[in-house]
Design an enzyme around this catalytic site. Sequence first.
Site, PDB file in Angstrom:
ATOM      1  N   HIS A 191     -48.731 -12.945 -36.661  1.00 13.62           N
ATOM      2  CA  HIS A 191     -49.010 -13.518 -35.338  1.00 13.62           C
ATOM      3  C   HIS A 191     -50.512 -13.557 -35.022  1.00 13.62           C
ATOM      4  O   HIS A 191     -51.107 -14.617 -34.842  1.00 13.62           O
ATOM      5  CB  HIS A 191     -48.340 -12.662 -34.254  1.00 13.62           C
ATOM      6  N   ASP A 192     -51.093 -12.380 -34.870  1.00 12.86           N
ATOM      7  CA  ASP A 192     -52.441 -12.305 -34.299  1.00 12.86           C
ATOM      8  C   ASP A 192     -53.532 -12.949 -35.168  1.00 12.86           C
ATOM      9  O   ASP A 192     -54.470 -13.547 -34.622  1.00 12.86           O
ATOM     10  CB  ASP A 192     -52.784 -10.845 -33.969  1.00 12.86           C
ATOM     11  N   ASP A 197     -54.395  -4.884 -29.141  1.00 11.95           N
ATOM     12  CA  ASP A 197     -53.588  -3.658 -29.016  1.00 11.95           C
ATOM     13  C   ASP A 197     -53.142  -3.197 -30.406  1.00 11.95           C
ATOM     14  O   ASP A 197     -51.946  -3.179 -30.691  1.00 11.95           O
ATOM     15  CB  ASP A 197     -52.391  -3.891 -28.068  1.00 11.95           C
ATOM     16  N   ASN A 218     -48.729  -2.647 -27.939  1.00 16.02           N
ATOM     17  CA  ASN A 218     -47.957  -2.173 -29.089  1.00 16.02           C
ATOM     18  C   ASN A 218     -47.751  -0.661 -29.043  1.00 16.02           C
ATOM     19  O   ASN A 218     -46.746  -0.151 -29.512  1.00 16.02           O
ATOM     20  CB  ASN A 218     -48.669  -2.550 -30.388  1.00 16.02           C
ATOM     21  N   PHE A 248     -43.392 -10.953 -26.838  1.00 13.67           N
ATOM     22  CA  PHE A 248     -43.767  -9.605 -26.380  1.00 13.67           C
ATOM     23  C   PHE A 248     -45.005  -9.584 -25.478  1.00 13.67           C
ATOM     24  O   PHE A 248     -44.968  -9.006 -24.382  1.00 13.67           O
ATOM     25  CB  PHE A 248     -43.993  -8.698 -27.607  1.00 13.67           C
ATOM     26  N   ASN A 249     -46.121 -10.165 -25.903  1.00 10.62           N
ATOM     27  CA  ASN A 249     -47.376 -10.027 -25.142  1.00 10.62           C
ATOM     28  C   ASN A 249     -47.247 -10.575 -23.721  1.00 10.62           C
ATOM     29  O   ASN A 249     -47.806 -10.015 -22.774  1.00 10.62           O
ATOM     30  CB  ASN A 249     -48.528 -10.751 -25.848  1.00 10.62           C
ATOM     31  N   THR A 293     -55.185 -10.604 -28.230  1.00  9.85           N
ATOM     32  CA  THR A 293     -53.998 -10.569 -29.099  1.00  9.85           C
ATOM     33  C   THR A 293     -53.000  -9.505 -28.641  1.00  9.85           C
ATOM     34  O   THR A 293     -52.174  -9.051 -29.426  1.00  9.85           O
ATOM     35  CB  THR A 293     -54.400 -10.339 -30.575  1.00  9.85           C
ATOM     36  N   ASP A 313     -52.799  -7.211 -35.200  1.00 16.39           N
ATOM     37  CA  ASP A 313     -54.107  -7.188 -34.520  1.00 16.39           C
ATOM     38  C   ASP A 313     -55.186  -6.718 -35.502  1.00 16.39           C
ATOM     39  O   ASP A 313     -56.307  -7.246 -35.526  1.00 16.39           O
ATOM     40  CB  ASP A 313     -54.108  -6.186 -33.356  1.00 16.39           C
TER      41      ASP A 313
HETATM   42  C1  BDR Z   1     -47.174  -9.913 -30.648  1.00 14.95           C
HETATM   43  O1  BDR Z   1     -46.594  -8.669 -30.252  1.00 14.95           O
HETATM   44  C2  BDR Z   1     -47.176  -7.607 -30.965  1.00 14.95           C
HETATM   45  O2  BDR Z   1     -46.209  -6.728 -31.453  1.00 14.95           O
HETATM   46  C3  BDR Z   1     -48.007  -8.210 -32.061  1.00 14.95           C
HETATM   47  O3  BDR Z   1     -49.176  -7.439 -32.277  1.00 14.95           O
HETATM   48  C4  BDR Z   1     -48.339  -9.588 -31.554  1.00 14.95           C
HETATM   49  O4  BDR Z   1     -49.526  -9.600 -30.798  1.00 14.95           O
HETATM   50  C5  BDR Z   1     -46.103 -10.766 -31.285  1.00 14.95           C
HETATM   51  O5  BDR Z   1     -45.091 -11.008 -30.383  1.00 14.95           O
HETATM   52 CA    CA Z   2     -51.028  -7.739 -30.781  1.00 13.15          CA
END
Ligand code: BDR
Ligand code: CA
Length: 317
Positions: free
Chosen positions: A240-241, A10, A39, A165-166, A124, A15
């Site tokens: 993160h990703d 996303d 996102n 979040f994801n 991701t 990402d």
């Molecule tokens: C995740 O949430 C998104 O904002 C980032 O792309 C990442 O995949 C981190 O919590």
């Molecule tokens: Ca992401």
Amino acid sequence: MTRPIILDCDPGHDDTIALILACASPSLAIKAVTTSAGNQTPEKTLNNALRILTLLGRSDIPVAGGALKPLMRELIIADNVHGETGLDGPTLPDPSFAPQTEHAVELMANILRQSEQPVTLVPTGPLTNIALLLATHRELIPKIQEIVLMGGGAETGNWSPAAEFNIYVDPEAAKLVFQSGIPITMCGLDVTHRAQIMDEDIERIRKIDNPIAGVVAELLDFFMIYHRDPKWGLEGAPLHDPCTIAWLLAPELFKAQTCWVGIETQGEYTQGMTVVDRYQLTNQPANATVLFDVDRQGFVDLLVERLHYFTTHSSAS
Ligand code: BDR
Ligand code: CA
């Protein structure tokens, strides 16, 4: 031998860096990029994937848009982190090519069906597309080598006190994926908050002599803004990703443990929590390899080293 992968993402600043890292790594063969709503809105994340692949000269990679919203809930976006476009910061080209006309789930299914080698899925973003794929094409599950995902966390959340979040955005999809029996590697906040990029690392990237590295530095400048808030207690920005791709390229940089992971879909305060049984307190069999730590310097060095790739490879190759 190259490893075939499908990125379901996303984009999203991190990402995008994951996608760039994968494109810079000849040991990975990117069979498709599919986009999830997360996102930003599904239209924007799809457009962003096309813009990035245009920048990279990789219009040979098929791209398809996926589900417009989570399985059972309304979409939540993270424009507070990623901005109005979902990729605020650098100037990016308009897409030079169109997405596939088929849905992301069908594109993934076709690739799995046609692939001689099992394919690794690298989600991701929220897991909506992957859950739909598993629910609608059960016959293709044996064609999935493993799922290496960014999501969750054993010890903390970043969207609620309990949830990342994801997983928060589509917990029902995450539950389906974690219960699928497919080998899963979970790159959650435990590891990604240790995979921080610092100001001096960004300057190191900016000095690399190619335009892609320049765009990565500008993406990181923007991504840094949200993470500078002292409430996070971070020195830099968590990448993160890109941990997913770094794990595929250099697993020796990480510390991992196999655990049972349950997904909370009902909790009053804990929707989207990944309940990680680190100490075998349940009798549930392990369903995931959970990453807990990373050699931060080694991770940054890997990213920098791979970004040099674009000095000699400026377009599709
Ligand atoms: C995740 O949430 C998104 O904002 C980032 O792309 C990442 O995949 C981190 O919590
Ligand atoms: Ca992401």
